[in-house]
Design a protein around this motif. Structure first.
Motif, mmCIF file in Angstrom:
data_model
loop_
_atom_site.group_PDB
_atom_site.id
_atom_site.type_symbol
_atom_site.label_atom_id
_atom_site.label_comp_id
_atom_site.label_asym_id
_atom_site.label_seq_id
_atom_site.Cartn_x
_atom_site.Cartn_y
_atom_site.Cartn_z
ATOM 1 N N PRO A 56 123.671 67.219 -7.284
ATOM 2 C CA PRO A 56 122.468 68.043 -7.351
ATOM 3 C C PRO A 56 121.679 67.937 -6.053
ATOM 4 C CG PRO A 56 122.116 65.979 -8.500
ATOM 5 C CD PRO A 56 123.572 65.996 -8.115
ATOM 6 N N GLN A 57 120.674 68.798 -5.904
ATOM 7 C CA GLN A 57 119.807 68.665 -4.758
ATOM 8 C C GLN A 57 119.012 67.362 -4.901
ATOM 9 O OE1 GLN A 57 119.352 73.441 -3.867
ATOM 10 N NE2 GLN A 57 117.590 72.348 -4.647
ATOM 11 N N PRO A 58 118.689 66.703 -3.767
ATOM 12 C CA PRO A 58 118.075 65.365 -3.844
ATOM 13 C C PRO A 58 116.888 65.255 -4.786
ATOM 14 C CG PRO A 58 118.731 65.820 -1.597
ATOM 15 C CD PRO A 58 119.004 67.076 -2.376
ATOM 16 N N ARG A 59 115.974 66.221 -4.774
ATOM 17 C CA ARG A 59 114.800 66.119 -5.650
ATOM 18 C C ARG A 59 115.196 66.228 -7.112
ATOM 19 N NH1 ARG A 59 109.969 69.740 -3.287
ATOM 20 N NH2 ARG A 59 108.883 68.765 -5.055
ATOM 21 N N GLU A 60 116.291 66.908 -7.417
ATOM 22 C CA GLU A 60 116.781 66.984 -8.792
ATOM 23 C C GLU A 60 117.355 65.642 -9.230
ATOM 24 O OE1 GLU A 60 118.075 71.712 -8.652
ATOM 25 O OE2 GLU A 60 119.532 70.147 -8.201
ATOM 26 N N PHE A 61 117.912 64.895 -8.281
ATOM 27 C CA PHE A 61 118.439 63.562 -8.588
ATOM 28 C C PHE A 61 117.304 62.575 -8.848
ATOM 29 C CE2 PHE A 61 119.484 59.291 -7.004
ATOM 30 C CZ PHE A 61 120.571 58.976 -7.801
ATOM 31 N N CYS A 91 130.505 70.029 0.065
ATOM 32 C CA CYS A 91 129.521 69.773 -0.991
ATOM 33 C C CYS A 91 129.631 68.308 -1.405
ATOM 34 C CB CYS A 91 129.783 70.694 -2.187
ATOM 35 S SG CYS A 91 128.585 70.508 -3.514
ATOM 36 N N LEU A 92 128.576 67.552 -1.134
ATOM 37 C CA LEU A 92 128.553 66.132 -1.453
ATOM 38 C C LEU A 92 127.785 65.887 -2.746
ATOM 39 C CD1 LEU A 92 127.717 64.659 2.071
ATOM 40 C CD2 LEU A 92 129.971 64.922 1.015
ATOM 41 N N ALA A 93 128.353 65.071 -3.609
ATOM 42 C CA ALA A 93 127.656 64.689 -4.837
ATOM 43 C C ALA A 93 126.508 63.758 -4.467
ATOM 44 C CB ALA A 93 128.608 64.004 -5.800
ATOM 45 N N PHE A 94 125.277 64.190 -4.771
ATOM 46 C CA PHE A 94 124.135 63.326 -4.479
ATOM 47 C C PHE A 94 123.976 62.368 -5.650
ATOM 48 C CE2 PHE A 94 119.981 61.737 -3.620
ATOM 49 C CZ PHE A 94 119.868 61.792 -2.237
ATOM 50 N N ASN A 95 124.439 61.155 -5.432
ATOM 51 C CA ASN A 95 124.395 60.123 -6.463
ATOM 52 C C ASN A 95 123.817 58.839 -5.866
ATOM 53 O OD1 ASN A 95 126.496 59.174 -4.851
ATOM 54 N ND2 ASN A 95 128.075 60.033 -6.208
ATOM 55 N N ARG A 96 123.839 57.764 -6.647
ATOM 56 C CA ARG A 96 123.248 56.513 -6.178
ATOM 57 C C ARG A 96 123.965 55.998 -4.927
ATOM 58 N NH1 ARG A 96 119.745 53.235 -8.317
ATOM 59 N NH2 ARG A 96 119.839 54.362 -10.298
ATOM 60 N N ARG A 97 125.269 56.173 -4.891
ATOM 61 C CA ARG A 97 126.024 55.681 -3.734
ATOM 62 C C ARG A 97 125.606 56.404 -2.466
ATOM 63 N NH1 ARG A 97 132.662 55.719 -3.217
ATOM 64 N NH2 ARG A 97 132.775 54.732 -1.161
ATOM 65 N N CYS A 130 118.970 56.554 3.464
ATOM 66 C CA CYS A 130 118.164 55.795 2.504
ATOM 67 C C CYS A 130 116.705 55.771 2.934
ATOM 68 C CB CYS A 130 118.709 54.369 2.402
ATOM 69 S SG CYS A 130 117.900 53.376 1.150
ATOM 70 N N ASP A 131 115.835 56.130 1.987
ATOM 71 C CA ASP A 131 114.393 56.201 2.233
ATOM 72 C C ASP A 131 114.040 57.189 3.340
ATOM 73 O OD1 ASP A 131 113.935 54.252 0.267
ATOM 74 O OD2 ASP A 131 114.262 52.636 1.718
ATOM 75 N N ARG A 132 114.936 58.157 3.588
ATOM 76 C CA ARG A 132 114.700 59.208 4.594
ATOM 77 C C ARG A 132 114.365 58.611 5.961
ATOM 78 N NH1 ARG A 132 113.321 64.270 2.858
ATOM 79 N NH2 ARG A 132 111.525 64.404 4.262
ATOM 80 N N ALA A 133 115.066 57.535 6.287
ATOM 81 C CA ALA A 133 114.778 56.829 7.533
ATOM 82 C C ALA A 133 115.315 57.560 8.761
ATOM 83 C CB ALA A 133 115.359 55.417 7.480
ATOM 84 N N GLY A 134 116.339 58.385 8.573
ATOM 85 C CA GLY A 134 116.912 59.114 9.696
ATOM 86 C C GLY A 134 116.138 60.379 9.991
ATOM 87 N N ASP A 135 115.934 60.678 11.279
ATOM 88 C CA ASP A 135 115.230 61.894 11.670
ATOM 89 C C ASP A 135 115.928 62.529 12.863
ATOM 90 O OD1 ASP A 135 114.574 60.225 13.778
ATOM 91 O OD2 ASP A 135 112.451 60.095 13.274
#
Length: 316
Positions: A56-61, A91-97, A130-135
């Motif tokens: 799903p899209q990240p906010r949906e996860f 298409c990447l599965a947005f999951n915990r991993r 993780c934690d949107r650290a990449g920009d």
């Protein structure tokens, strides 16, 4: 266009591309500008173009009950990306991993080892890892180290404001279809398969096609003048999209379309409903008789509107 679902399905032939990453919800004019630049860079480097998306899209996860309504489901998004000339969609599965990958791990696993990216197009406000650290600055440094170039996409504005999926949801929520078309570069539409419903429209003298939405929420609600794409032909109609407050609700949004002067069996068929003009908000009526009166008025208004257009004339 080829669809690859998951890093594990990438093959050596997929390595070496020009890529971009994002949700691309709606594939609006801002997205289209990124994709146009992607095609240009791909042609210059004589490499395939690739779009990396998430399901799903990240906010949906993270917050499934609070995530904004989808503008496009995956099937619709893929069709629009193909129309934009994209060669490959990963298409990447947005999951915990995936969520726990650091920015550096994401770059290595997806961009370097997975796709062998040679050039990357992203917005200058793009965040990842993780934690949107990449920009964007992180990507510039990573690209210099790993051998790919990075370019910031040009911001597209309409009426002095940036085109975005958030802005598109806002104009759709207030029923401003002209503004939505300006942001999309096309009329807003929803697609789905016609399924069996409660047959209430038939009881009220206005049979409807119940279009399966497969959504928790919808970006717009109310009664609309619509055209329906069916077998390559646009057919005039009127539609209600929402929670059907007058009848017993199952807690899910419904899209019910009445096609003017149409006879035929639509069950099981996929249709695209194109929203043209809002007639009114969805209302709760005191009785089914009051609902029938409102539906009759909606159909009369739709008939007047479509009679004035070439679309209904062509169906006569």
């Amino acid at each position: 266009m080829q669809l690859v679902r998951g890093l594990h399905n990438l093959r050596p032939r997929h390595r070496g591309c020009v890529a971009t990453i994002g949700n691309f919800d709606g594939v609006h004019r801002g997205h289209q500008a990124i994709l146009a630049r992607l095609r240009e860079r791909a042609a210059e480097l004589q490499l395939p173009s690739c779009v990396v998306i998430f399901e799903p899209q990240p906010r949906e996860f993270f917050s499934p009950d609070k995530a904004p309504p989808r503008l496009t489901r995956l099937r619709e998004k893929l069709c629009l990306l193909e129309e934009q000339g994209v060669d490959l969609v990963l298409c990447l599965a947005f999951n915990r991993r995936l969520r726990e990958l650091s920015a550096a791990e994401f770059v290595h696993a997806v961009l370097v080892e997975g796709l062998g990216v040679r050039h990357l197009e992203v917005g200058d406000d793009f965040r990842f890892g993780c934690d949107r650290a990449g920009d964007f600055d992180f990507l510039l440094r990573a690209g210099a180290a790993e051998g790919f170039t990075v370019e910031a996409a040009t911001t597209i504005e309409v009426d002095g404001e940036r085109v975005s999926s958030t802005r598109l949801r806002e104009v759709l929520a207030r029923g401003d279809l002209d503004a939505a078309q300006a942001l999309l570069g096309r009329a807003f539409s929803l697609g789905g398969r016609v399924v069996h419903g409660q047959k209430l429209g038939r009881q009220l003298g206005a049979p409807t096609a119940n279009v399966q939405l497969k959504r928790r929420t919808t970006p717009l609600s109310g009664v609309y003048l619509v055209s329906v794409e069916l077998d390559g032909v646009s057919r005039p109609g009127v539609a209600n999209i929402g929670m059907r407050p007058t009848v017993e609700s199952d807690g899910r949004p419904h899209l019910e379309v009445h096609l003017l002067d149409f006879q035929g069996d639509l069950y099981g068929r996929r249709v695209e409903v194109v929203f043209r003009r809002k007639l009114r908000d969805e209302l709760r009526f005191a009785s089914l008789e009051a609902l029938k009166t409102a539906i009759d008025a909606d159909i009369a208004a739709a008939r007047d509107y479509w009679r004035a257009s070439s679309l209904m004339t062509s169906q006569d």
